[in-house]
Design an enzyme around this catalytic site. Structure first.
Site, PDB file in Angstrom:
ATOM      1  N   PHE A 181      28.650 -37.101  10.018  1.00 23.05           N
ATOM      2  CA  PHE A 181      29.704 -36.536   8.479  1.00 23.05           C
ATOM      3  C   PHE A 181      29.218 -36.241   7.939  1.00 23.05           C
ATOM      4  O   PHE A 181      27.970 -36.765   7.842  1.00 23.05           O
ATOM      5  CB  PHE A 181      30.272 -37.598   8.506  1.00 23.05           C
ATOM      6  CG  PHE A 181      31.006 -38.029   7.299  1.00 23.05           C
ATOM      7  CD1 PHE A 181      32.055 -37.868   7.821  1.00 23.05           C
ATOM      8  CD2 PHE A 181      30.626 -38.606   6.489  1.00 23.05           C
ATOM      9  CE1 PHE A 181      33.077 -37.955   6.379  1.00 23.05           C
ATOM     10  CE2 PHE A 181      31.348 -38.384   4.915  1.00 23.05           C
ATOM     11  CZ  PHE A 181      32.673 -38.409   5.131  1.00 23.05           C
ATOM     12  N   TYR A 237      34.331 -51.095   4.897  1.00 21.66           N
ATOM     13  CA  TYR A 237      35.555 -50.536   4.289  1.00 21.66           C
ATOM     14  C   TYR A 237      36.315 -49.898   5.000  1.00 21.66           C
ATOM     15  O   TYR A 237      37.166 -50.012   5.123  1.00 21.66           O
ATOM     16  CB  TYR A 237      35.553 -49.622   2.999  1.00 21.66           C
ATOM     17  CG  TYR A 237      34.646 -47.806   2.452  1.00 21.66           C
ATOM     18  CD1 TYR A 237      35.605 -47.414   3.646  1.00 21.66           C
ATOM     19  CD2 TYR A 237      33.993 -48.015   1.994  1.00 21.66           C
ATOM     20  CE1 TYR A 237      35.064 -46.128   3.633  1.00 21.66           C
ATOM     21  CE2 TYR A 237      33.426 -47.084   2.269  1.00 21.66           C
ATOM     22  CZ  TYR A 237      33.916 -45.943   2.708  1.00 21.66           C
ATOM     23  OH  TYR A 237      32.923 -44.593   2.495  1.00 21.66           O
ATOM     24  N   LYS A 238      35.431 -49.366   6.977  1.00 18.51           N
ATOM     25  CA  LYS A 238      35.988 -49.530   7.925  1.00 18.51           C
ATOM     26  C   LYS A 238      36.634 -50.816   8.516  1.00 18.51           C
ATOM     27  O   LYS A 238      37.486 -51.620   8.349  1.00 18.51           O
ATOM     28  CB  LYS A 238      35.561 -48.124   8.417  1.00 18.51           C
ATOM     29  CG  LYS A 238      35.668 -46.728   7.446  1.00 18.51           C
ATOM     30  CD  LYS A 238      34.667 -46.010   8.161  1.00 18.51           C
ATOM     31  CE  LYS A 238      33.499 -44.937   7.756  1.00 18.51           C
ATOM     32  NZ  LYS A 238      34.687 -44.425   7.558  1.00 18.51           N
ATOM     33  N   ASP A 294      23.157 -44.422  12.066  1.00 18.47           N
ATOM     34  CA  ASP A 294      24.828 -44.406  10.960  1.00 18.47           C
ATOM     35  C   ASP A 294      25.982 -45.299  12.011  1.00 18.47           C
ATOM     36  O   ASP A 294      26.019 -44.784  12.635  1.00 18.47           O
ATOM     37  CB  ASP A 294      24.763 -42.981  10.828  1.00 18.47           C
ATOM     38  CG  ASP A 294      25.817 -43.175   9.416  1.00 18.47           C
ATOM     39  OD1 ASP A 294      27.082 -44.147   9.749  1.00 18.47           O
ATOM     40  OD2 ASP A 294      26.357 -42.489   8.521  1.00 18.47           O
ATOM     41  N   ARG A 312      43.124 -38.384  14.408  1.00 20.21           N
ATOM     42  CA  ARG A 312      42.370 -39.027  14.179  1.00 20.21           C
ATOM     43  C   ARG A 312      43.304 -40.602  14.675  1.00 20.21           C
ATOM     44  O   ARG A 312      43.977 -40.438  13.437  1.00 20.21           O
ATOM     45  CB  ARG A 312      41.458 -39.718  13.797  1.00 20.21           C
ATOM     46  CG  ARG A 312      40.200 -39.037  13.229  1.00 20.21           C
ATOM     47  CD  ARG A 312      38.954 -39.182  12.895  1.00 20.21           C
ATOM     48  NE  ARG A 312      39.147 -39.746  11.613  1.00 20.21           N
ATOM     49  CZ  ARG A 312      38.493 -39.996  10.677  1.00 20.21           C
ATOM     50  NH1 ARG A 312      37.088 -40.461  10.729  1.00 20.21           N
ATOM     51  NH2 ARG A 312      38.680 -40.732   9.706  1.00 20.21           N
TER      52      ARG A 312
END
Lengths: 393, 393
Positions: free
Chosen positions: A126, A220-221, A195, A368
């Site tokens: 990312f 927050y995922k 990560d 996704r």
């Protein structure tokens, strides 16, 4: 009823995690974007209302002590710890993922010693990890080299200080081999920084078991902490006395209210704190973590694989060769999302969303679909694939 | 009724800002700790409930666009801008004050050029600024020297890269002379970085007018954003193209959703962003800023000085020589707090709080009383002094 809808019905009926869905506020939308923003746990609104009205509004400054605001970063860190395989006292919550990547990479580069002059970073990461690693390398006088995770073993050498890798690739959903890559990095005498943004809360990580050095992750995922809820930082216990933060804010001081002119870092995970924590976002996360009551990460992983397997079968049935999965079929290489490549993917995702199936689009051509086993049903997986088939025409 | 209570009554009756108090949720406590955590604006709970239930719970991922989450940092920055004398496009909200001090000091040191090797920092600063400045200096290869603001003019030289100063001293409440110190720093060819934690929302700052280079500030004190609400960063427009952030997260990329492997910074204040913003804390701040509707910072300053003048008179009457003010009597040198030194100050503050007067204690011997003109009345100032006199016996 088609064979796949029947099968979904059976799978849902047999799903031990099915009752957990009621711990979230959901609707008729098939929400497969929990890998970007997790859904709202049902009890969070009342908790936040209490934080705002009573803790802030009535107790005001007293809440830093009386409502436990001050110790929230380490308390919530300990709550996340078992989900990523960490014993207590090694995880602290606060700041964004990017800021924590900075702390972790600078600290790792410093711990590696002066002879080690190179930092390796996942070439498919990312992007923010790459940008931040570049800044960390520039400030600490290291060189930075981008390599794919597969290239890491050959790229390692006596000059390698640290390696920053993603546990799950945000675009393809590929799960990288944390145990063997960490072992290879250690064999070369370097530090491993992982990560966990796309794995924390989705699958077992085993930070302690694999002797990961430092790790960062998003809340927050799959942890459903709410929009922009603070990230977490893991520093393995043995390394904590040598954790030399580039952001030595007063919250990481051994005596934060002593207001001392010289910096003397606190022991333990608290050393990873910086400034005043964002209490509303942080306590929303704390409340959200209650949905994990009685839920084990192994059960979540088993359902995640069953869901993505089933979704891939449904996609094969409904969408055939109009899409191509870029997510590995092998369980050992799959995170908790399915990424499909197709023509006009941006437009396809728009039409999916209009039809009540929410995933997201990542340029240039990837759809996704994130699967959150805590609230996603097999019936939803089947419906998403069916709608995708219809949208593709 | 005593003369001072009568006088308070008259002052409150004549106070044009008196009606603003009703925009906050308050009670019978005399809350003089708004310089640590501002009181709760009355409409914030409903706004936060809507953010949680509807924007997060119902719209979920769509809110990043549809609810304006993505642009909140710069939108809220523009809302703060007039309170600190900045034209739009120069203030961005996000991260803690400590993290913003880091961005500002590193960026200033880089902009100063390689011949300038020294950073000066306020010796009496809130400690985190000193710790962070030390880290910034270490990472950029500068030396750091602590000097009092009064010593700054003599300490400046051709080697000075940047100077980090506090507008108002957190302990004494002393207001430093931003215009003349900034001019002196510029005359030496260095950059001025101001910490506005104890002045933003309390008095006019005039960032643009005085050509301040960079500034940071807190939003949970006089801006009432809520516990740990994000800080702000000001970068003067002319310097923005040269603002080289040590924390170049993806939110500061010119094309954040392009997911480009190389970093290309956005123009403008957005360049100061880092990672995903903490939406709950940030939107609480945005809602809190609505209490400023129709309120000018000059009126706030006038009331602040009147309140602190009156409080000092009342303290002289009720507490006499049992306390000593360490806050300057001269208006030009006073922030919006009064700090009193006395024996057993920690214990005295405990008893004040028990008696319904909330200030705070800063070691070793300081009682701090913050005055927020938006909601503090003259009657409260008188009562606080009266209770202090009683507590001191």
């Amino acid at each position: 009823m088609s064979e796949l809808t029947l099968q979904a019905k059976e799978l849902d009926a047999a799903d031990a995690l099915a009752p957990v869905r009621s711990r979230f506020l959901l609707d008729d939308v098939v929400y497969l974007d929990g890998n970007s923003l997790g859904a709202l746990p049902a009890h969070v609104p009342d908790r936040i209302a209490d934080v705002v009205r009573r803790e802030w509004g009535e107790l005001r400054i007293r809440s830093w002590q009386e409502s436990g605001w001050w110790t929230a970063p380490e308390r919530i860190g300990d709550r996340i710890a078992p989900l990523v395989g960490a014993a207590p006292g090694q995880v602290v919550v606060g700041d964004s993922t990017s800021v924590n990547v900075f702390k972790a990479v600078v600290a790792a580069a410093r711990m590696a010693g002066e002879d080690r002059t190179e930092i390796l970073v996942d070439a498919g990461t990312f992007p923010t990890d790459g940008y931040i690693a570049e800044s960390a390398a520039r400030l600490t006088g290291h060189t930075l080299r981008a390599v794919t995770p597969a290239e890491v073993p050959d790229a390692l050498g006596p000059r390698t200080a640290a390696v920053l890798l993603n546990h799950v690739d945000y675009r393809t959903g590929r799960l990288h081999d944390l145990p063997s890559l960490t072992a290879a990095i250690h064999a070369a005498g370097a530090l491993a920084v992982w990560d966990l943004c796309h794995s924390a809360g989705a699958l077992p990580v085993g930070l302690d078991a694999h002797r990961v050095d430092l790790a960062v992750g998003c809340t927050y995922k799959y942890l459903n902490g709410g929009p922009g809820s603070p990230a977490f930082l893991y520093v393995r216990r043995e390394l904590q006395p040598r954790f030399d933060s580039p952001l030595p804010g007063w919250n990481s001081h051994v005596e934060p209210f002593g207001m001392k002119p010289s910096y003397d870092p606190a022991p333990g995970a608290v050393r990873g704190r910086v400034g005043t924590p964002d209490i509303l976002s942080m306590l929303s996360l704390e409340a959200a973590l209650e949905v994990w009551e009685g839920v084990g990460i192994d059960a979540v992983r088993a359902k995640s694989l069953a869901l993505t397997d089933f979704f891939l079968s449904c996609v094969a049935h409904h969408a055939g060769d109009r899409v191509e999965s870029v997510t590995p079929a092998a369980h050992g290489e799959r995170g908790s999302q399915v990424s499909l490549r197709c023509e006009n993917a941006g437009d396809v995702m728009k039409r999916l969303i209009e039809a009540g199936v929410v995933g997201d689009f990542r340029p240039p051509d990837v759809l996704r679909f994130g699967f959150t086993p805590l609230y996603t049903s097999f019936a939803e997986a089947e419906r998403a694939a069916r709608v995708l088939g219809a949208v593709l025409g």
